[in-house]
Design a protein around this motif. Structure first.
Motif, PDB file in Angstrom:
ATOM      1  N   GLU A 107       0.840  -1.200   0.000  1.00 38.39           N
ATOM      2  CA  GLU A 107       0.000   0.000   0.000  1.00 38.39           C
ATOM      3  C   GLU A 107       0.873   1.246   0.000  1.00 38.39           C
ATOM      4  O   GLU A 107       1.778   1.391   0.810  1.00 38.39           O
ATOM      5  CB  GLU A 107      -0.887   0.004   1.234  1.00 38.39           C
ATOM      6  CG  GLU A 107      -1.811   1.192   1.308  1.00 38.39           C
ATOM      7  CD  GLU A 107      -2.722   1.159   2.529  1.00 38.39           C
ATOM      8  OE1 GLU A 107      -3.433   2.148   2.722  1.00 38.39           O
ATOM      9  OE2 GLU A 107      -2.708   0.169   3.279  1.00 38.39           O
ATOM     10  N   MET A 108       0.601   2.155  -0.938  1.00 39.48           N
ATOM     11  CA  MET A 108       1.320   3.418  -1.005  1.00 39.48           C
ATOM     12  C   MET A 108       0.686   4.377  -0.010  1.00 39.48           C
ATOM     13  O   MET A 108      -0.509   4.640  -0.064  1.00 39.48           O
ATOM     14  CB  MET A 108       1.255   3.986  -2.430  1.00 39.48           C
ATOM     15  CG  MET A 108       2.374   4.944  -2.754  1.00 39.48           C
ATOM     16  SD  MET A 108       2.047   6.643  -2.339  1.00 39.48           S
ATOM     17  CE  MET A 108       1.036   7.132  -3.684  1.00 39.48           C
ATOM     18  N   LEU A 109       1.500   4.887   0.938  1.00 41.55           N
ATOM     19  CA  LEU A 109       1.005   5.784   1.980  1.00 41.55           C
ATOM     20  C   LEU A 109       1.159   7.259   1.614  1.00 41.55           C
ATOM     21  O   LEU A 109       0.404   8.099   2.073  1.00 41.55           O
ATOM     22  CB  LEU A 109       1.752   5.529   3.293  1.00 41.55           C
ATOM     23  CG  LEU A 109       1.661   4.121   3.868  1.00 41.55           C
ATOM     24  CD1 LEU A 109       2.540   4.007   5.098  1.00 41.55           C
ATOM     25  CD2 LEU A 109       0.219   3.776   4.189  1.00 41.55           C
ATOM     26  N   GLY A 110       2.164   7.565   0.817  1.00 42.94           N
ATOM     27  CA  GLY A 110       2.478   8.949   0.464  1.00 42.94           C
ATOM     28  C   GLY A 110       3.865   8.975  -0.142  1.00 42.94           C
ATOM     29  O   GLY A 110       4.332   7.970  -0.679  1.00 42.94           O
ATOM     30  N   ASN A 111       4.555  10.109  -0.024  1.00 44.55           N
ATOM     31  CA  ASN A 111       5.925  10.197  -0.519  1.00 44.55           C
ATOM     32  C   ASN A 111       6.758  11.062   0.416  1.00 44.55           C
ATOM     33  O   ASN A 111       6.218  11.780   1.260  1.00 44.55           O
ATOM     34  CB  ASN A 111       5.965  10.720  -1.961  1.00 44.55           C
ATOM     35  CG  ASN A 111       5.428  12.119  -2.080  1.00 44.55           C
ATOM     36  OD1 ASN A 111       6.041  13.073  -1.624  1.00 44.55           O
ATOM     37  ND2 ASN A 111       4.247  12.243  -2.681  1.00 44.55           N
ATOM     38  N   ILE A 112       8.069  10.979   0.263  1.00 43.77           N
ATOM     39  CA  ILE A 112       8.984  11.636   1.201  1.00 43.77           C
ATOM     40  C   ILE A 112       8.983  13.160   1.071  1.00 43.77           C
ATOM     41  O   ILE A 112       9.469  13.842   1.963  1.00 43.77           O
ATOM     42  CB  ILE A 112      10.420  11.105   1.059  1.00 43.77           C
ATOM     43  CG1 ILE A 112      10.945  11.313  -0.365  1.00 43.77           C
ATOM     44  CG2 ILE A 112      10.484   9.640   1.458  1.00 43.77           C
ATOM     45  CD1 ILE A 112      12.404  10.949  -0.556  1.00 43.77           C
ATOM     46  N   TYR A 113       8.427  13.700   0.007  1.00 43.40           N
ATOM     47  CA  TYR A 113       8.404  15.143  -0.198  1.00 43.40           C
ATOM     48  C   TYR A 113       7.137  15.786   0.366  1.00 43.40           C
ATOM     49  O   TYR A 113       7.203  16.817   1.024  1.00 43.40           O
ATOM     50  CB  TYR A 113       8.576  15.480  -1.677  1.00 43.40           C
ATOM     51  CG  TYR A 113       9.874  14.936  -2.200  1.00 43.40           C
ATOM     52  CD1 TYR A 113      11.080  15.552  -1.891  1.00 43.40           C
ATOM     53  CD2 TYR A 113       9.910  13.766  -2.955  1.00 43.40           C
ATOM     54  CE1 TYR A 113      12.285  15.030  -2.326  1.00 43.40           C
ATOM     55  CE2 TYR A 113      11.104  13.238  -3.396  1.00 43.40           C
ATOM     56  CZ  TYR A 113      12.287  13.873  -3.073  1.00 43.40           C
ATOM     57  OH  TYR A 113      13.479  13.348  -3.493  1.00 43.40           O
ATOM     58  N   GLU A 114       5.999  15.184   0.101  1.00 45.16           N
ATOM     59  CA  GLU A 114       4.732  15.746   0.570  1.00 45.16           C
ATOM     60  C   GLU A 114       4.336  15.231   1.952  1.00 45.16           C
ATOM     61  O   GLU A 114       3.538  15.861   2.633  1.00 45.16           O
ATOM     62  CB  GLU A 114       3.610  15.420  -0.424  1.00 45.16           C
ATOM     63  CG  GLU A 114       3.811  16.075  -1.779  1.00 45.16           C
ATOM     64  CD  GLU A 114       2.750  15.648  -2.772  1.00 45.16           C
ATOM     65  OE1 GLU A 114       2.106  16.548  -3.357  1.00 45.16           O
ATOM     66  OE2 GLU A 114       2.558  14.430  -2.973  1.00 45.16           O
ATOM     67  N   ASN A 115       4.867  14.087   2.346  1.00 42.07           N
ATOM     68  CA  ASN A 115       4.506  13.469   3.629  1.00 42.07           C
ATOM     69  C   ASN A 115       5.745  12.994   4.384  1.00 42.07           C
ATOM     70  O   ASN A 115       5.841  11.824   4.743  1.00 42.07           O
ATOM     71  CB  ASN A 115       3.580  12.260   3.397  1.00 42.07           C
ATOM     72  CG  ASN A 115       2.510  12.531   2.374  1.00 42.07           C
ATOM     73  OD1 ASN A 115       2.628  12.140   1.233  1.00 42.07           O
ATOM     74  ND2 ASN A 115       1.470  13.213   2.797  1.00 42.07           N
ATOM     75  N   PRO A 116       6.707  13.870   4.669  1.00 46.95           N
ATOM     76  CA  PRO A 116       7.948  13.416   5.321  1.00 46.95           C
ATOM     77  C   PRO A 116       7.715  12.816   6.701  1.00 46.95           C
ATOM     78  O   PRO A 116       8.484  11.964   7.145  1.00 46.95           O
ATOM     79  CB  PRO A 116       8.795  14.691   5.413  1.00 46.95           C
ATOM     80  CG  PRO A 116       7.824  15.810   5.323  1.00 46.95           C
ATOM     81  CD  PRO A 116       6.699  15.308   4.464  1.00 46.95           C
ATOM     82  N   GLU A 117       6.636  13.207   7.345  1.00 48.97           N
ATOM     83  CA  GLU A 117       6.327  12.665   8.688  1.00 48.97           C
ATOM     84  C   GLU A 117       6.079  11.159   8.649  1.00 48.97           C
ATOM     85  O   GLU A 117       6.297  10.456   9.643  1.00 48.97           O
ATOM     86  CB  GLU A 117       5.127  13.388   9.309  1.00 48.97           C
ATOM     87  CG  GLU A 117       3.795  13.082   8.671  1.00 48.97           C
ATOM     88  CD  GLU A 117       3.475  13.812   7.359  1.00 48.97           C
ATOM     89  OE1 GLU A 117       2.387  13.561   6.802  1.00 48.97           O
ATOM     90  OE2 GLU A 117       4.308  14.618   6.892  1.00 48.97           O
TER      91      GLU A 117
END
Length: 123
Positions: A107-117
């Motif tokens: 499952e893709m949760l987000g990305n390191i640029y828009e969701n670094p948290e």
């Protein structure tokens, strides 16, 4: 598979899709993305369990023995996509090694640029 990219605009703080990238001055973006304030990310050609395309820099959850979180990276020395483990950044494994039940639960949760948290280590 045709190469497909997206880019993160460091200036606007948003993701630029492949279609929108093609409307920009692509030659400058591909030659020197940093000068354009862009971070280029290539598609792996794979999709998560919901059909979302997976790109370099995406944060993935895999339901394995530890319900682990990984980030997709291009390993320059090995010339392949790898998944880097969140809790031990030195641990990674080849992305092509994922099969069967692991791939079905990806499952893709987000990305390191828009969701670094999402990439921060949670103790």
């Amino acid at each position: 598979m045709k190469p497909k990219f997206r880019a993160y605009s460091e200036t606007n703080k948003d993701m630029v899709s492949w279609g929108n990238l093609l409307n920009l001055n692509v030659s400058n973006i591909f030659r020197n993305p940093e000068m354009c304030g862009m971070v280029l990310m290539q598609s792996t050609g794979l999709h998560d369990k919901y059909g979302v395309e997976i790109f370099e820099g995406d944060i993935l959850k895999i339901k394995d023995s530890r319900l682990a979180v990984y980030v997709v990276e291009w390993h320059r020395n090995k010339f392949m996509w790898v998944l880097r483990y969140q809790k031990d950044k030195n641990q990674y494994f080849p992305f092509y090694n994922i099969s069967g039940p692991f791939l079905e639960d990806l499952e893709m949760l987000g990305n390191i640029y828009e969701n670094p948290e999402l990439w921060e280590v949670v103790e």
